[in-house]
Design a protein around this motif. Structure first.
Motif: not given
Length: 309
Positions: A84-91, A128-137, A139-149
């Motif tokens: 919804a927000k962030g770089p047009e092409r992140m990766g 995992s206890g040490t989740p990776t947090l990816v910042g963009f914009d 630092g206004k934006g943040q992305l992480g991975l969730v695992d549900r079962n």
């Protein structure tokens, strides 16, 4: 299933009209001393401050389930996972051997746990206890991975999310000391679990260390507990206000660790709404059938009304 649909579907869990129960509770209410009221007011201020954090629950702008071996991620129209927000092409996001990796685009300015991203890196999930947090914009934006079962998704937050910048008022019942109850913790055998469904219809076993038993209005009640913080308990419950004056899908409550004799104080004045009240992108656990109480708990946080946009 969206939060709104789920709330409608679960409205029946609280039963019919709560008028009689509310009248009884009102009759039993005793004047609260100023210190008790002030302590609860301080908790409510802290509650709102937590919601207003730049990457708190109210800041979520996306929950994107990872379905394919590879997805392009970004806010552009050609992205398989469109933000919804962030770089047009992140990766480029890739799943390999049960792990998830992100290769940033050359012109994407990202950080990984606060450090500038350089080349392909693994995203560690929230469990995992040490989740990776990816910042963009910046630092206004943040992305992480969730695992549900075993099912994985990207959860995205932004400090300029409309649900955060336009957060409405939180409404509460008046602080009432009669709802701070000395309960009894009944431990279960070590290793016991209970199946918990979340708002995305995923079910998984959760540690169930015991149950909390208490009395109110001459009747006995029981809530199956999940593991809380620092030896405390986490209670996920619905009651006869659910779907009426409080959120249909239930409320949450933390307690301190039970005393050696099993005494544990359950302060329903600090029952609060789950994150999915404020955003459609949370994966809130729902009350198990055992925790739907035939009792109108007229204390704590009431139903939240999202401001119209």
């Amino acid at each position: 299933m969206t939060c709104a649909l789920l709330a409608t579907a679960l409205a029946a869990c609280g039963g019919g009209s709560t008028g009689g129960d509310v009248a009884q509770a009102t009759a039993e209410t005793a004047p609260a001393d100023p210190a008790f009221v002030a302590d609860n007011e301080a908790w409510r201020v802290q509650r709102r401050e937590r919601l207003l954090q730049p990457h708190g629950w109210a800041s979520l702008i996306g929950l994107h389930w990872i379905e394919l071996p590879a997805h392009y991620v970004g806010s552009g129209a050609t992205s398989g996972i469109r933000l919804a927000k962030g770089p047009e092409r992140m990766g480029l996001l890739q799943q390999q051997g049960g792990k998830v990796f992100l290769t940033p685009e050359p012109d994407a300015v990202l950080t990984v746990d606060g450090t500038p991203a350089k080349g392909r890196f693994e995203l560690l999930p929230d469990i995992s206890g040490t989740p990776t947090l990816v910042g963009f914009d910046e630092g206004k934006g943040q992305l992480g991975l969730v695992d549900r079962n075993g099912r994985k998704a990207l959860r995205v937050s932004h400090a300029e999310a409309a649900t955060l910048t336009g957060l409405g008022p939180l409404d509460y019942w008046p602080a009432d000391p009669s709802w701070r109850i000395a309960a009894r913790f009944v431990p279960h055998p070590a290793g016991k679990t209970i199946p918990i469904m979340d708002i995305t219809s995923q079910q998984a076993p959760q540690p169930n260390p015991g149950a909390v038993e208490f009395e109110h209005g001459g009747n006995s009640y029981r809530i199956e507990a999940l593991e809380g913080e620092e030896g405390g308990l986490f209670l996920v419950f619905a009651d006869r206000t659910s779907g009426h004056d409080s959120y249909a899908a239930g409320r949450y409550l933390y307690t301190d660790a039970p005393a050696a004799d099993g005494t544990v104080f359950v302060d329903f004045n600090r029952a609060y709404n789950p994150p999915c009240v404020f955003t459609d992108y949370a994966t809130c656990p729902l009350p198990p059938p055992e925790n739907r109480l035939d009792l109108a708990i007229t204390a704590g946080e009431k139903k939240y009304v999202r401001p119209s946009t």
